[in-house]
Motif scaffolding. Sequence first.
Motif, PDB file in Angstrom:
ATOM      1  N   PHE A  66       0.831  -1.202   0.000  1.00  0.00           N
ATOM      2  CA  PHE A  66       0.000   0.000   0.000  1.00  0.00           C
ATOM      3  C   PHE A  66       0.866   1.252   0.000  1.00  0.00           C
ATOM      4  O   PHE A  66       0.591   2.224  -0.696  1.00  0.00           O
ATOM      5  CB  PHE A  66      -0.931   0.004   1.210  1.00  0.00           C
ATOM      6  CG  PHE A  66      -1.917  -1.119   1.189  1.00  0.00           C
ATOM      7  CD1 PHE A  66      -3.021  -1.081   0.353  1.00  0.00           C
ATOM      8  CD2 PHE A  66      -1.746  -2.219   2.001  1.00  0.00           C
ATOM      9  CE1 PHE A  66      -3.930  -2.117   0.320  1.00  0.00           C
ATOM     10  CE2 PHE A  66      -2.658  -3.269   1.985  1.00  0.00           C
ATOM     11  CZ  PHE A  66      -3.747  -3.220   1.144  1.00  0.00           C
ATOM     12  N   PHE A  67       1.939   1.222   0.792  1.00  0.00           N
ATOM     13  CA  PHE A  67       2.833   2.365   0.879  1.00  0.00           C
ATOM     14  C   PHE A  67       3.466   2.680  -0.475  1.00  0.00           C
ATOM     15  O   PHE A  67       3.442   3.829  -0.931  1.00  0.00           O
ATOM     16  CB  PHE A  67       3.915   2.104   1.938  1.00  0.00           C
ATOM     17  CG  PHE A  67       5.064   3.061   1.890  1.00  0.00           C
ATOM     18  CD1 PHE A  67       4.868   4.406   2.108  1.00  0.00           C
ATOM     19  CD2 PHE A  67       6.343   2.620   1.623  1.00  0.00           C
ATOM     20  CE1 PHE A  67       5.922   5.300   2.060  1.00  0.00           C
ATOM     21  CE2 PHE A  67       7.405   3.491   1.569  1.00  0.00           C
ATOM     22  CZ  PHE A  67       7.182   4.836   1.789  1.00  0.00           C
ATOM     23  N   LEU A  72       3.901   6.031  -5.225  1.00  0.00           N
ATOM     24  CA  LEU A  72       4.020   6.230  -6.673  1.00  0.00           C
ATOM     25  C   LEU A  72       2.948   7.187  -7.194  1.00  0.00           C
ATOM     26  O   LEU A  72       3.230   8.054  -8.024  1.00  0.00           O
ATOM     27  CB  LEU A  72       3.937   4.894  -7.404  1.00  0.00           C
ATOM     28  CG  LEU A  72       5.195   4.039  -7.378  1.00  0.00           C
ATOM     29  CD1 LEU A  72       4.907   2.651  -7.930  1.00  0.00           C
ATOM     30  CD2 LEU A  72       6.303   4.701  -8.166  1.00  0.00           C
ATOM     31  N   LEU A  73       1.720   7.042  -6.697  1.00  0.00           N
ATOM     32  CA  LEU A  73       0.657   7.975  -7.094  1.00  0.00           C
ATOM     33  C   LEU A  73       0.992   9.398  -6.669  1.00  0.00           C
ATOM     34  O   LEU A  73       0.827  10.346  -7.446  1.00  0.00           O
ATOM     35  CB  LEU A  73      -0.678   7.550  -6.480  1.00  0.00           C
ATOM     36  CG  LEU A  73      -1.386   6.387  -7.141  1.00  0.00           C
ATOM     37  CD1 LEU A  73      -2.583   5.941  -6.310  1.00  0.00           C
ATOM     38  CD2 LEU A  73      -1.832   6.777  -8.524  1.00  0.00           C
ATOM     39  N   ALA A  74       1.451   9.560  -5.439  1.00  0.00           N
ATOM     40  CA  ALA A  74       1.820  10.887  -4.952  1.00  0.00           C
ATOM     41  C   ALA A  74       2.981  11.454  -5.759  1.00  0.00           C
ATOM     42  O   ALA A  74       3.016  12.655  -6.045  1.00  0.00           O
ATOM     43  CB  ALA A  74       2.186  10.822  -3.467  1.00  0.00           C
ATOM     44  N   THR A 111       0.266  12.930  -0.889  1.00  0.00           N
ATOM     45  CA  THR A 111       1.499  12.763  -0.121  1.00  0.00           C
ATOM     46  C   THR A 111       1.182  12.441   1.336  1.00  0.00           C
ATOM     47  O   THR A 111       1.832  11.586   1.942  1.00  0.00           O
ATOM     48  CB  THR A 111       2.361  14.034  -0.220  1.00  0.00           C
ATOM     49  OG1 THR A 111       2.642  14.293  -1.595  1.00  0.00           O
ATOM     50  CG2 THR A 111       3.667  13.886   0.539  1.00  0.00           C
ATOM     51  N   LEU A 112       0.178  13.113   1.895  1.00  0.00           N
ATOM     52  CA  LEU A 112      -0.227  12.806   3.269  1.00  0.00           C
ATOM     53  C   LEU A 112      -0.776  11.388   3.387  1.00  0.00           C
ATOM     54  O   LEU A 112      -0.516  10.695   4.380  1.00  0.00           O
ATOM     55  CB  LEU A 112      -1.270  13.807   3.754  1.00  0.00           C
ATOM     56  CG  LEU A 112      -0.774  15.212   4.043  1.00  0.00           C
ATOM     57  CD1 LEU A 112      -1.938  16.091   4.478  1.00  0.00           C
ATOM     58  CD2 LEU A 112       0.307  15.205   5.106  1.00  0.00           C
ATOM     59  N   LEU A 113      -1.517  10.946   2.380  1.00  0.00           N
ATOM     60  CA  LEU A 113      -2.036   9.583   2.389  1.00  0.00           C
ATOM     61  C   LEU A 113      -0.897   8.573   2.339  1.00  0.00           C
ATOM     62  O   LEU A 113      -0.877   7.601   3.110  1.00  0.00           O
ATOM     63  CB  LEU A 113      -2.989   9.374   1.210  1.00  0.00           C
ATOM     64  CG  LEU A 113      -3.643   8.006   1.092  1.00  0.00           C
ATOM     65  CD1 LEU A 113      -4.515   7.730   2.311  1.00  0.00           C
ATOM     66  CD2 LEU A 113      -4.466   7.933  -0.179  1.00  0.00           C
ATOM     67  N   ALA A 114       0.078   8.796   1.460  1.00  0.00           N
ATOM     68  CA  ALA A 114       1.243   7.899   1.385  1.00  0.00           C
ATOM     69  C   ALA A 114       2.042   7.954   2.678  1.00  0.00           C
ATOM     70  O   ALA A 114       2.571   6.939   3.136  1.00  0.00           O
ATOM     71  CB  ALA A 114       2.112   8.279   0.193  1.00  0.00           C
TER      72      ALA A 114
END
Length: 162
Positions: A66-67, A72-74, A111-114
């Motif tokens: 998940f991380f 990668l999305l961020a 970025t906060l989600l990652a």
Amino acid sequence: MANGDMKSVASLLLFLNFCMYAIILGIGGWAMNRAINYGFVIGPDFSLPAHFSPIYFPMGNAATGFFVTFALLAGVVGAASAIVGVNHLRTWTADSLPSAASAGAIAWTLTLLAMGFACKEIARGPRNSCLRTMEAFLLILSATQLFYIAAIHGVGSITRRG
């Protein structure tokens, strides 16, 4: 601050953020490639292992998949927001602010989600040095991206074209 001061602060933060997002993309790409190459082995009859998970990573722990995925999305959205930010710094008008601010805010929230998954990965246990580097960069980016958004919203520093 004067108009030029906020613009120079924003350009410095934009360059720093772009470089760190590029590093995250490089390390995240390596981790994804390693997971694809050394994850589960599918047999010749295309049967999946009993406990198959598409987010299994051979390094790290249970939160690593998940991380890396959200990092990668961020990274992609953060790099794209830097491109939009360059356009805003070039013109530095109120007309270009909404696109730069919204792209920056979306990159910051991802970025906060990652970073949240990075905190979970830290709490779960052992991981390698590359993953620790990504965690550190995401922690730094969660602050510098917010400072960048604040810098481009500098009070009185953007002129209205008219």
